[in-house]
Design a protein around this motif. Structure first.
Motif: not given
Length: 421
Positions: A178-186
């Motif tokens: 649910g965090v765009p930056e962390l989802d991008r890394v995932a």
């Protein structure tokens, strides 16, 4: 990271409370003091008006009359010219809020109130402000802990995912936070995991294909070398050495073909070649093995055919079919060439029990085998055939008939699709 987030959030809240809290305390202190002073001033003005009205009406001014006009917590002193001072209430000690008013006939009224009331009011205000500040600090700590967990836990998961990738476990987790930056890394880690999985699969497949496809040429080459080592006839040595060199060339071609297919299965080097030479070469190579097994391998059909394909790949397909018949079939193995439409067909059949009914539709799948074998020989043969634009099919299960279809006319090769970058 959790501690840093909590400390930074708490520091911001404390700075805000310090700046606005002190300002609020100063404003409230002045407001309370001003309000108390104005209340005492109002009391003095009201009391002087009462005294003036009674003096004009020549009415008596007594402590009882004044007590009704003065707050019980306050002290009042009325001084009238030529009369004794009149006092109402108990005079406060210590800090005092005082107001004095003068009437039209020279009378003077003084009202006093203890400063403890202001102190108590100010204490209650400070207590309320302190309670609000404490509530803000607790809320900020709870919010900081929640936010820290929300950010730190995904980072821990991502670190574990990266560690799994490094340890050779390329399974993507498909987990988002649910965090765009962390989802991008995932997303990037999952894409990397899928690419690594494909690379590992390709490497394992290459290793399995190489071990399977190189086994037969190496065995045949070792047999030729053994024959050279035991014979003293120079002509036989030359003949066997020539055959051995041919097999070495085929072995090199097998290696190059496997490496090419591992990079791009669609990449081929199809040419027009003489089909009789490939079939004859395979018959001569496999005849000693069949003779040792008390069986025979023969060829028949139409001669002088020319097909489109890679001779080395076609030889490997035929070798896989002949070896399959040697291991799982029985009786004489026959290679038959024929023409159908614009295609050349090479059929390989034997007199054995054939392909079981439950394996007929899956015989070309990897790891599918009727006996204790690797189950990749026919799968590799099918891939080699398709890489040259041909196809390998099972035409009949009992007795087994495998057919390799190749084009008789050279077609313009389609350029492989370029990968999207």
């Amino acid at each position: 990271m959790r501690r840093r987030l909590i400390n930074s959030t708490l520091a911001v809240v404390l700075v805000v409370i310090a700046v606005f809290g002190v300002s609020l305390v100063l404003v409230e202190s002045r407001t309370i003091s001003t309000s108390a002073q104005e209340s005492v001033d109002s009391e003095a003005l009201r009391l002087i008006s009462v005294v003036d009205s009674r003096l004009l009406g020549e009415e008596r001014i007594t402590p009882g009359v004044l007590a009704e006009q003065v707050d019980s917590s306050r002290y009042a002193r009325v001084e009238i010219p030529d009369r004794a001072p009149i006092e109402v209430g108990e005079r406060p000690s210590g800090s005092v809020i005082r107001s004095t008013a003068t009437g039209e006939q020279g009378e003077k009224v003084t009202v006093e109130e203890s400063g403890s009331a202001v102190t108590r009011e100010l204490g209650r205000t400070l207590l309320i402000i302190g309670a609000v500040a404490l509530l803000a600090i607790v809320s900020a700590v709870l919010l900081a802990v929640r936010q820290a967990n929300r950010l730190a836990s995904p980072l821990t998961d991502l670190a574990e995912t990266a560690e799994r990738l490094g340890s050779g476990d390329p399974r993507p987790r498909h987990k988002r936070y649910g965090v765009p930056e962390l989802d991008r890394v995932a997303d990037v880690l999952d894409s990397s995991a899928e690419r690594i999985a494909r690379m590992l699969t390709a490497e394992r497949r290459l290793a399995a294909d190489a071990s399977h496809q190189l086994r037969t040429p190496l065995t045949a080459l070792s047999m030729r070398i053994e024959e050279i080592s035991v014979t003293e006839d120079l002509e036989t040595v030359k003949e066997e050495a020539h055959i051995a060199l041919t097999q070495v060339e085929r072995l090199t071609d097998v290696v190059e073909r496997l490496l090419t297919n591992s990079r791009d299965p669609r990449t081929g080097s199809a040419v027009v070649f003489d089909l009789d030479e490939v079939v004859k070469q395979q018959i001569e190579e496999w005849r000693p093995a069949y003779r040792s097994a008390g069986r025979a391998v023969v060829c028949s059909g139409k001669h002088g055919l020319r097909a489109v394909g890679t001779p080395g790949a076609v030889a490997q397909v035929l070798a896989a079919l002949i070896e399959n018949s040697l291991m799982h079939g029985g009786g004489t193995v026959a290679l038959r060439t024929r023409v159908t439409g614009n295609q050349v067909v090479i059929e390989v059949t034997d007199e054995g029990p054939g392909v079981p009914a439950d394996l007929g539709a899956r015989i070309f799948e990897r790891t599918i085998s009727g006996r204790n074998s690797t189950g990749i020989g026919l799968a590799v043969a099918r891939d080699l055939a398709e890489a040259d634009g041909g196809r390998l099919e099972l035409l009949q299960q009992q007795p087994p008939v495998f057919a390799l279809f190749l084009s008789r006319v050279a077609r313009k090769r389609k350029e492989p699709d370029r990968p999207v970058r």
